[in-house]
Scaffold this motif. Structure first.
Motif, short mmCIF file in Angstrom:
data_model
loop_
_atom_site.label_atom_id
_atom_site.label_comp_id
_atom_site.label_asym_id
_atom_site.label_seq_id
_atom_site.Cartn_x
_atom_site.Cartn_y
_atom_site.Cartn_z
N PRO A 185 9.92 34.36 -2.86
CA PRO A 185 9.60 34.98 -4.14
C PRO A 185 8.12 34.99 -4.51
CG PRO A 185 10.52 32.80 -4.49
CD PRO A 185 10.65 33.09 -3.02
N GLU A 186 7.32 34.12 -3.86
CA GLU A 186 5.92 33.98 -4.26
C GLU A 186 5.01 33.87 -3.04
OE1 GLU A 186 6.11 31.23 -8.23
OE2 GLU A 186 6.57 30.23 -6.33
N VAL A 187 3.86 34.55 -3.10
CA VAL A 187 2.79 34.31 -2.14
C VAL A 187 1.87 33.27 -2.77
CG1 VAL A 187 0.82 35.29 -0.92
CG2 VAL A 187 2.93 36.62 -1.16
N ARG A 188 1.73 32.13 -2.08
CA ARG A 188 0.99 30.99 -2.64
C ARG A 188 -0.03 30.49 -1.63
NH1 ARG A 188 4.74 27.78 -5.70
NH2 ARG A 188 3.14 26.15 -5.71
N SER A 189 -1.14 29.99 -2.11
CA SER A 189 -2.11 29.37 -1.21
C SER A 189 -1.52 28.09 -0.63
CB SER A 189 -3.41 29.04 -1.96
OG SER A 189 -3.19 27.98 -2.87
N PHE A 190 -1.94 27.76 0.59
CA PHE A 190 -1.51 26.51 1.20
C PHE A 190 -1.90 25.32 0.32
CE2 PHE A 190 -0.28 25.70 5.81
CZ PHE A 190 0.68 26.68 5.79
N ASP A 191 -3.07 25.43 -0.30
CA ASP A 191 -3.53 24.36 -1.19
C ASP A 191 -2.52 24.14 -2.32
OD1 ASP A 191 -6.28 22.87 -2.21
OD2 ASP A 191 -5.08 23.68 -3.87
N SER A 192 -2.07 25.21 -2.94
CA SER A 192 -1.12 25.12 -4.04
C SER A 192 0.21 24.52 -3.58
CB SER A 192 -0.89 26.51 -4.65
OG SER A 192 0.22 26.52 -5.51
N LEU A 193 0.69 24.98 -2.43
CA LEU A 193 1.96 24.47 -1.90
C LEU A 193 1.85 23.00 -1.52
CD1 LEU A 193 2.73 27.62 0.25
CD2 LEU A 193 4.11 26.85 -1.70
N ALA A 194 0.73 22.62 -0.92
CA ALA A 194 0.54 21.23 -0.53
C ALA A 194 0.49 20.32 -1.75
CB ALA A 194 -0.75 21.09 0.28
N ARG A 195 -0.16 20.76 -2.82
CA ARG A 195 -0.23 19.95 -4.03
C ARG A 195 1.15 19.81 -4.68
NH1 ARG A 195 -5.43 18.90 -5.44
NH2 ARG A 195 -7.00 20.10 -4.28
N ALA A 196 1.95 20.86 -4.60
CA ALA A 196 3.32 20.76 -5.10
C ALA A 196 4.10 19.73 -4.30
CB ALA A 196 4.00 22.12 -5.03
N TYR A 197 3.90 19.69 -2.98
CA TYR A 197 4.57 18.71 -2.14
C TYR A 197 4.12 17.29 -2.49
CZ TYR A 197 5.55 15.81 1.91
OH TYR A 197 5.97 14.77 2.72
N LEU A 198 2.82 17.09 -2.63
CA LEU A 198 2.30 15.77 -2.98
C LEU A 198 2.85 15.31 -4.33
CD1 LEU A 198 -1.42 16.24 -1.86
CD2 LEU A 198 0.30 14.80 -0.74
N HIS A 199 2.88 16.22 -5.27
CA HIS A 199 3.40 15.92 -6.61
C HIS A 199 4.86 15.50 -6.53
CE1 HIS A 199 3.97 16.15 -10.88
NE2 HIS A 199 4.77 17.20 -10.80
N ALA A 200 5.66 16.22 -5.73
CA ALA A 200 7.10 15.94 -5.64
C ALA A 200 7.38 14.62 -4.94
CB ALA A 200 7.79 17.08 -4.89
N THR A 201 6.54 14.24 -3.99
CA THR A 201 6.78 13.02 -3.22
C THR A 201 6.02 11.82 -3.76
OG1 THR A 201 5.03 13.67 -1.66
CG2 THR A 201 7.30 14.29 -1.10
N GLY A 202 5.23 12.04 -4.82
CA GLY A 202 4.52 10.93 -5.43
C GLY A 202 3.36 10.39 -4.60
N ARG A 203 2.80 11.22 -3.74
CA ARG A 203 1.70 10.78 -2.90
C ARG A 203 0.36 11.18 -3.50
NH1 ARG A 203 3.69 11.95 3.34
NH2 ARG A 203 5.78 11.06 3.10
N ARG A 204 -0.61 10.33 -3.33
CA ARG A 204 -1.98 10.64 -3.76
C ARG A 204 -2.83 10.90 -2.53
NH1 ARG A 204 -3.58 6.23 -8.44
NH2 ARG A 204 -1.84 6.66 -9.87
#
Length: 261
Positions: A185-204
């Motif tokens: 549904p969305e074209v997203r930058s890798f940066d944006s997708l990676a930050r969503a992953y980090l946010h979801a997994t609680g990683r800094r």
């Protein structure tokens, strides 16, 4: 009741195709190296493959490996399907396989061409990458203290169950050749997708965009793997992450990562 054979029927996509077809009341034969009673290595072929295809009118070919062997496996499958009188071969491919000089993509495109030349009735569906692949990729890239990403690359991930539903639909229809691509549904930058992953997994992790070399990287940067005009998927990456990791892992962690470079 239609009996359909699904290659790679225990894999990420194949198991969802199998579940969908069975839920709709169809008989399914699951073919993979470890499935029983149809434990077959497509790269080897042989009489067990002929037995698995006996009396089957439709095959959904989901089996694939980035480690190689897909062309050989497809050759064995096509030959056995011709002997068995299979009427419809459905193949899952990837958006951009004909434009991106990346080894695995070239192999997928070569398999497409073999199917088109086979004389079998066929349907080929290309989709963008699954959410699951990005989760696996980001899990690996986030292990070091700094998370490296290819700079200036976007992606358009799609939910695997939506692709499975589309493949099941195509398997029950007449052969249609190459059908319209299916994108997330969305074209997203890798940066944006990676930050969503980090946010979801609680990683800094700080995120660093790294420019790469080569024609394949240039093609990915140009968006040759995207299908923005075919953004027909519904499930977002954040929704996938929420199902996979739960709400608790994400609470209170927005905005804690900083960007480098």
């Amino acid at each position: 009741m239609t009996t359909i054979l699904v290659t790679g029927g225990t894999g990420t996509l194949g198991r969802h195709v199998t579940e969908r077809l069975r839920a709709d009341g169809h008989g399914v034969r699951v073919l993979s190296r470890h499935a029983q009673p149809y434990g077959v290595d497509l790269r080897a072929g042989g009489p067990d493959l002929d037995a698995a295809l006996a009396g089957v009118p439709t095959v959904v070919h989901c089996a694939s490996s980035p480690r190689g062997g897909d062309e050989e496996a497809a050759g064995h499958l096509i030959s056995a399907a011709e002997r068995a009188g299979v009427r419809h071969l459905v193949y899952i491919s990837i958006v951009g396989v004909d434009r991106i000089p990346f080894g695995y993509y070239r192999t997928k495109y070569a398999v497409e061409q073999r199917i088109e030349r086979s004389g079998l009735g066929f349907t080929i569906l290309r989709t963008t990458q699954f959410h699951d692949l990005l989760v696996s990729l980001f899990g690996t890239l986030s292990k070091p203290p700094v998370m490296p990403l290819p700079a200036r690359v976007s992606d358009q991930p799609i939910e695997v169950t939506e692709v499975a539903a589309r493949l099941a639909e195509l398997a029950l229809a007449a052969p249609a050749g190459r059908v319209p691509d299916m994108g997330g549904p969305e074209v997203r930058s890798f940066d944006s997708l990676a930050r969503a992953y980090l946010h979801a997994t609680g990683r800094r992790r700080p995120v660093a965009g790294l420019p790469l070399l080569g024609a394949a990287y240039r093609a990915f940067r140009a968006g040759d793997h995207l299908a923005p005009e075919r953004a027909v998927g519904k499930g977002t990456f954040e929704e996938h992450l929420a199902r996979r990791f739960g709400q608790e892992a994400r609470s209170g962690r927005q905005g804690r990562d900083r960007r480098l470079g």
